[in-house]
Enzyme design. Structure first.
Site, PDB file in Angstrom:
ATOM      1  N   ASP A 123     -41.230  19.938 -31.212  1.00  0.00           N
ATOM      2  CA  ASP A 123     -42.171  18.979 -31.790  1.00  0.00           C
ATOM      3  C   ASP A 123     -43.465  19.044 -30.968  1.00  0.00           C
ATOM      4  OD1 ASP A 123     -43.538  16.797 -32.764  1.00  0.00           O
ATOM      5  OD2 ASP A 123     -42.010  15.305 -32.256  1.00  0.00           O
ATOM      6  N   SER A 136     -43.319   8.636 -35.487  1.00  0.00           N
ATOM      7  CA  SER A 136     -44.501   9.501 -35.617  1.00  0.00           C
ATOM      8  C   SER A 136     -45.797   8.683 -35.578  1.00  0.00           C
ATOM      9  CB  SER A 136     -44.349  10.339 -36.888  1.00  0.00           C
ATOM     10  OG  SER A 136     -45.266  11.364 -36.929  1.00  0.00           O
ATOM     11  N   HIS A 141     -39.492  17.509 -35.254  1.00  0.00           N
ATOM     12  CA  HIS A 141     -40.233  16.384 -35.797  1.00  0.00           C
ATOM     13  C   HIS A 141     -39.737  16.061 -37.205  1.00  0.00           C
ATOM     14  CE1 HIS A 141     -43.599  13.645 -35.367  1.00  0.00           C
ATOM     15  NE2 HIS A 141     -43.692  13.728 -36.685  1.00  0.00           N
TER      16      HIS A 141
END
Ligand SMILES: *[C@@H]1O[C@H](CO)[C@@H](O)[C@H](O)[C@H]1NC(C)=O
Ligand SMILES: *[C@@H]1O[C@H](CO)[C@@H](O)[C@H](O)[C@H]1NC(C)=O
Length: 421
Positions: A365, A211, A395
């Site tokens: 995501d 991320s 995610h």
């Protein structure tokens, strides 16, 4: 009828009425509670998602914390991100060694890091993973249970030295502090005497992150290419659902997943803008995708999903040239157009020098298309790329070990590293 009887009768009627009313109130409360629970828990989830109930519960839990943090912020008591960080802090674990891995904390060039060294004897020098945690540049820590577990398992399963870096976070610190902390710690690590100290093979070092950590990983690996002081070349980079550009937050994946649990578009845009400033005018402009000024329009071709996404991800979406924003935002917060924050803005010459790359993207995501576009650009530049697209992934899947799918993704990641690092 005697007066007594009459009054008894009235009394009974009154009681019934009370019971009736109290039942009415109770069902009203139940109804309100039901609506609230439904509102919190209801999320339309795709059919191929495993364990949808776990996702509903997680989402309810996250929404509750998010709403509390919003409320506390509205009252002017605490920044939204600080409240979230406070809620997450009980999840931190001390650096405790186990039977297989020695865990310690130290600093690299004043930046705190957690170091994981396998306990078993090794004749040869070990490979090493320099890990950067996620959390939108605002949250997260190497000490969080999930991150600690992941680093520990990576060290054990790969017989590798894992360095997990604790960079400073927003809203207290903004770009480029996060980037520089990570970069300075990495440079410190990539020195002969430090590698010797940890028994690391200088030819088998990789950088990895998820991320916002994937963003920082991509950014520092690019930066290292031009650094004359660092002689050691990285063997690989691994980017787990990375955020790679701020210029277009209206890609098909942003549109498709704008309300998907864990990372809705509103939260991602808040993370991005908090990386650069606490002034919320940037967030507002970014949310409506009106933050790129006309004079910076050249960056848009580097993140043009219409030309960079494989056909199947474009579906029915029609590319619209964006509405340009004011030059003032870009002048005040130039970070969002800086390649150190948005690695997709690097030119092809730069990309050509990158090491073999592993990219994980998830179908559900908002950041999916950032990863997909980077894959295309790296492939076009001749970089060796392994792309792992998780069709039923979302995610956060890499860290959320309560989900079965998380173990599958971790196994794939470890097996790629074990073959390529
Ligand atoms: C340590 O390694 C052994 C053998 O691989 C394994 O069975 C055990 O679960 C590991 N312990 C921890 C705490 O991971
Ligand atoms: C993006 O690509 C499409 C073609 O795929 C093109 O028509 C459009 O002009 C491009 N826009 C920008 C800003 O590069």
């Amino acid at each position: 009828m005697s007066v007594l009887k009459l009054s008894q009768q009235l009394c009974i009627q009154k009681k019934e009425k009370q019971i009736y009313y109290s039942m009415g109130r109770k069902s009203l409360y139940l109804l309100i509670l039901g609506v609230l629970v439904a509102y919190y828990a209801y999320t339309p989830l795709p059919h191929n998602l495993e364990e949808p109930w776990k996702m509903m519960w997680l989402n309810t839990y996250l929404k509750t914390f998010s709403h509390l943090a919003t409320f506390v912020e509205l009252l002017g008591l605490n920044h939204y991100m600080d409240t979230l960080r406070y809620f997450m802090s009980p999840n931190e674990t001390p650096p405790t060694s186990d039977e297989n891995v020695t865990v310690t904390e130290t600093t690299f060039n004043d930046i705190p890091v957690r170091v994981y060294v396998p306990k078993r004897k090794s004749e040869a020098l070990r490979r090493s993973v320099f890990y950067i945690h996620g959390g939108g540049w605002c949250l997260g820590s190497a000490a969080l249970f999930e991150c600690d577990l992941q680093s520990r398992q990576t060290a054990d399963r790969l017989d590798a030295v894992v360095i997990s870096v604790n960079y400073r976070l927003a809203p207290m610190y903004h770009f480029p502090v996060q980037f520089e902390d990570v970069y300075n710690a990495l440079r410190w690590f990539l020195r002969k005497n430090i590698l010797e100290k940890y028994g690391v093979n200088p030819e088998r070092i990789g950088v990895s992150g998820d991320s916002a950590g994937g963003n920082l990983a991509a950014a520092v690996v690019q930066q290292l290419l031009d650094d004359q002081d660092v002689k050691i070349k990285l063997k690989i980079q691994s980017l787990i659902y990375p955020a790679l550009q701020t210029s277009d937050v209206d890609t098909p994946s942003y549109q498709e997943n704008s309300h998907f649990p864990i990372l809705p578009k509103s939260l991602m845009v808040r993370f991005w803008s908090e990386y650069f400033t606490t002034d919320r005018s940037l967030e507002k402009a970014m949310y409506s995708n009106q933050h790129i000024p006309l004079e910076s329009s050249h960056v848009l071709k580097l993140v043009n999903w219409s030309s960079l996404l494989p056909e199947r991800f474009k579906k029915g979406y029609v590319y619209k040239n964006p509405a340009y924003g004011s030059s003032e935002l870009a002048r005040k917060y130039p970070g969002f157009l800086d390649v150190r924050a948005a690695p997709l803005l690097a030119d092809d010459n730069k990309l050509r020098g990158l090491p073999p790359t592993y990219v994980i993207t998830c179908q559900y995501d908002v950041l999916r298309d950032d990863g997909l576009m980077y894959v295309t650009r790296l492939q076009n530049a001749g970089v060796q790329v392994t792309h792992n697209h998780i069709e039923d992934g979302f995610h956060g899947v890499f860290s959320l070990r309560t989900f079965e799918i998380s173990h599958r993704v971790m196994d794939q990641y470890i097996s790629w590293l074990s073959e390529n690092l």
